[in-house]
Structures are given as structure tokens and as C-alpha cells.
Design an enzyme around this catalytic site. Structure first.
Site, short mmCIF file in Angstrom:
data_model
loop_
_atom_site.label_atom_id
_atom_site.label_comp_id
_atom_site.label_asym_id
_atom_site.label_seq_id
_atom_site.Cartn_x
_atom_site.Cartn_y
_atom_site.Cartn_z
N ASN A 9 134.91 -6.04 35.78
CA ASN A 9 135.42 -5.91 34.41
C ASN A 9 135.65 -7.33 33.90
OD1 ASN A 9 136.81 -5.50 32.05
ND2 ASN A 9 138.62 -4.57 33.02
N TRP A 10 134.74 -7.78 33.07
CA TRP A 10 134.83 -9.16 32.58
C TRP A 10 135.99 -9.37 31.62
CZ3 TRP A 10 129.09 -10.88 31.19
CH2 TRP A 10 128.34 -10.94 32.37
N LYS A 11 136.52 -8.28 31.07
CA LYS A 11 137.58 -8.38 30.04
C LYS A 11 137.09 -9.26 28.91
CE LYS A 11 140.93 -7.33 33.61
NZ LYS A 11 142.30 -7.39 34.08
N HIS A 95 141.93 1.63 30.35
CA HIS A 95 142.44 0.47 31.08
C HIS A 95 143.87 0.17 30.64
CE1 HIS A 95 142.91 -3.58 32.62
NE2 HIS A 95 141.93 -3.29 33.44
N GLU A 97 145.28 -2.47 29.96
CA GLU A 97 145.39 -3.43 28.83
C GLU A 97 145.13 -2.73 27.49
OE1 GLU A 97 142.73 -6.26 30.62
OE2 GLU A 97 144.24 -6.57 32.18
N GLU A 167 144.71 1.54 39.12
CA GLU A 167 145.02 0.14 38.89
C GLU A 167 146.52 -0.01 38.62
OE1 GLU A 167 141.19 -2.15 37.64
OE2 GLU A 167 142.42 -1.71 35.89
N GLY A 173 145.74 -9.02 37.80
CA GLY A 173 145.76 -10.43 37.39
C GLY A 173 146.97 -11.19 37.92
N SER A 212 143.77 -7.38 41.57
CA SER A 212 143.73 -8.54 42.47
C SER A 212 142.90 -8.30 43.72
CB SER A 212 145.16 -8.99 42.83
OG SER A 212 145.85 -9.42 41.66
N GLY A 233 138.55 -7.56 38.26
CA GLY A 233 138.72 -8.41 37.09
C GLY A 233 138.32 -9.84 37.41
N GLY A 234 139.30 -10.71 37.66
CA GLY A 234 139.07 -12.14 37.80
C GLY A 234 137.96 -12.50 38.79
P1 13P Z 1 142.18 -8.46 38.45
O1 13P Z 1 141.12 -8.19 39.50
O2 13P Z 1 141.95 -9.73 37.71
O3 13P Z 1 143.55 -8.28 38.98
O4 13P Z 1 141.96 -7.32 37.32
C1 13P Z 1 141.89 -6.00 37.72
C2 13P Z 1 141.47 -5.17 36.55
O5 13P Z 1 142.21 -5.02 35.59
C3 13P Z 1 140.13 -4.60 36.57
O6 13P Z 1 139.95 -3.68 35.54
#
Ligand code: 13P
Length: 253
Positions: A9-11, A95, A97, A167, A173, A212, A233-234
């Protein structure tokens, strides 16, 4: 035996040259394995670029959100049919967010889930508790509420062909991953709740862990019986890190 999934997930990250470099590096390092699925969920403006780079490769792609509407006067939204036109297989839905920053309620998430299915996308339906909720001991109550919104709107059959992602908000994050045991407990709870409606659908349902995930902790998480891969994510923004997670999924399959 369920299949394994690693989905990036590049966000709100990316650029035309950066995306190309990242995906070329991922493609150079990925060895496909039957029963294992690799994908990236990208910002909508990059769908055409990503399609051009990934079509015919082992890496699939998707959106990060989908409109609950099919078309019309909904400025800013991107429909499921539009994502499909650009070859998207998946769309993330619900998600945390989107829930916390953009106000998506359980009811809206359920509508988006239904819209994604209707468009022929595989929804990656995210659920998870906040730190305060975990500390109050209401994790399962929160997961039940979020899951039931989709189950009640679309029925358990609509989860067949979908994906759930657990999640925990406190792990996203933050560098603070749920332990494998915490993830397993939540995943087993979610699968058990779906099983009360339809045991066969529950047994087939992929449930991914997100929060994470890194190369260093992926193997332990993916070894859990109810953890069918990760939503990343990251670490999905760094080819070597993403590939290390992919290798862990392949090894666990
Ligand atoms: P991180 O891997 O950066 O913690 O993000 C997880 C996430 O929100 C994937 O959708």
C-alpha cells in the site's frame, strides 16, 4: 490450503520516475510461486503507468480506495469500474487512514465493499482497533462491529473472493508490530466470526496482517495458521524490503 498474499500500500507516495525505479527493482527480484500473490495498491493517477510496467508480470495492482457510487456528481471519487478499466485486480476498502482522516464510517465502508465487488474488484477490507481500544480490552468488539457492517450489508457469500486485512491502528507506521500471537488471535477471532455465518467461506477467506511488517518479522507472522500474508505500507516503498517480505510469504506457502 489457503494462498498467500503480499500487497503493498503505497499510500500518498510516489512519482513517475520513482515508481518506475521501484517496480523495475521489484520485478528484477521477484520469482513467482504458484499460490502466492504479489501486488501494489497505488495512487489512482499512477494506474496507467503501473499497468504499463506490470502487465504480463507476476505483480498485480490495485487502488487504495473506491467510491461507493458508480458514477455521477461525486467530485474527487474514483469508481470501481474506473479502477477495472486500468486493469486493477484489487482495491483497499476501509483502511484506518480513510476511517480516521476522511471519516469513512462502518456503513460507508460496507457500501464501498459492495461497490468494489460489483465492479469485479477483489476488495481488501481493513479492520483494526486503536491503541485506546486495545487497552480498554474492546479489540474483539471493535473487530466484530467493523466486520458485521460488511456481513450485514452484503452477506457472508460476498466475502468469498474478498480479502480481509487486520491492521491494528497502533501498529501502522509506528514500528510497533503486533506479535505473531496477537495477530493470530485477532485473525482467528475474525475467521471464527465469519464461520458463524458460513464455515466454508471462513475457511477459504484470506486474512492479511498489516502494521509495521518488515523483512525481519514477516516470517514469524506468516507462519501463524490464520495469517495469510501481509498488507505492507512503508516497506513496500523499498524494493529490497518488499522483496524480503515476499520471500517470507513464499517460504511460508
Ligand atoms: P506500515 O507497514 O507502514 O506500518 O503500514 C501498514 C498499512 O497501513 C498498510 O495498509
Amino acid at each position: 490450503m489457503r494462498q498467500k498474499y503480499v500487497v503493498g500500500n503505497w499510500k500518498l507516495n510516489g512519482s513517475l520516475p520513482g515508481n518506475e525505479a521501484l517496480l523495475q527493482a521489484v520485478l528484477a527480484g521477484v520469482s513467482p510461486k504458484p499460490g502466492c500473490h504479489l501486488a501494489v495498491c497505488v495512487p489512482a493517477p499512477y494506474l496507467a503507468q503501473v499497468r504499463g510496467l506490470l502487465e504480463g508480470t507476476p505483480v498485480a495492482w490495485g487502488g487504495q480506495d473506491v467510491s461507493r457510487f458508480e458514477k455521477g456528481a461525486y467530485t474527487g471519487d474514483v469508481s470501481g469500474a474506473m479502477l477495472r478499466e486500468f486493469g486493477a485486480t484489487y482495491s483497499i476498502v476501509g483502511h484506518s487512514e480513510r476511517r480516521t482522516v476522511f471519516g469513512d464510517t462502518d456503513a460507508v465502508v460496507a457500501e464501498k465493499y459492495a461497490a468494489a465487488r460489483k465492479a469485479g474488484l477483489v476488495p481488501i477490507f481493513c479492520v483494526g482497533e486503536s491503541l485506546a481500544e486495545r487497552e480498554q480490552g474492546v479489540t474483539e468488539t471493535v473487530l466484530a462491529r467493523q466486520l458485521d457492517a460488511v456481513l450485514e450489508k452484503s452477506g457472508p457469500a460476498a466475502l468469498d473472493g474478498g480479502i480481509v486485512a487486520y491492521e491494528p491502528v497502533w501498529a501502522i507506521g509506528t514500528g510497533r508490530t503486533a506479535t505473531a500471537a496477537q495477530a493470530q488471535q485477532a485473525h482467528a477471532y475474525l475467521r471464527g466470526r465469519v464461520a458463524t455465518k458460513d464455515a466454508a467461506v471462513a475457511a477459504r477467506l484470506p486474512i492479511l496482517y498489516g502494521g509495521s511488517v518488515k523483512g525481519a518479522n514477516a516470517a514469524e507472522l506468516f507462519a501463524m495458521p490464520d495469517v495469510d500474508g501481509g498488507l505492507i505500507g512503508g516497506a513496500s516503498l523499498v524494493a529490497e524490503d518488499f522483496l524480503a517480505i515476499w520471500r517470507a510469504a513464499v517460504a511460508a506457502a
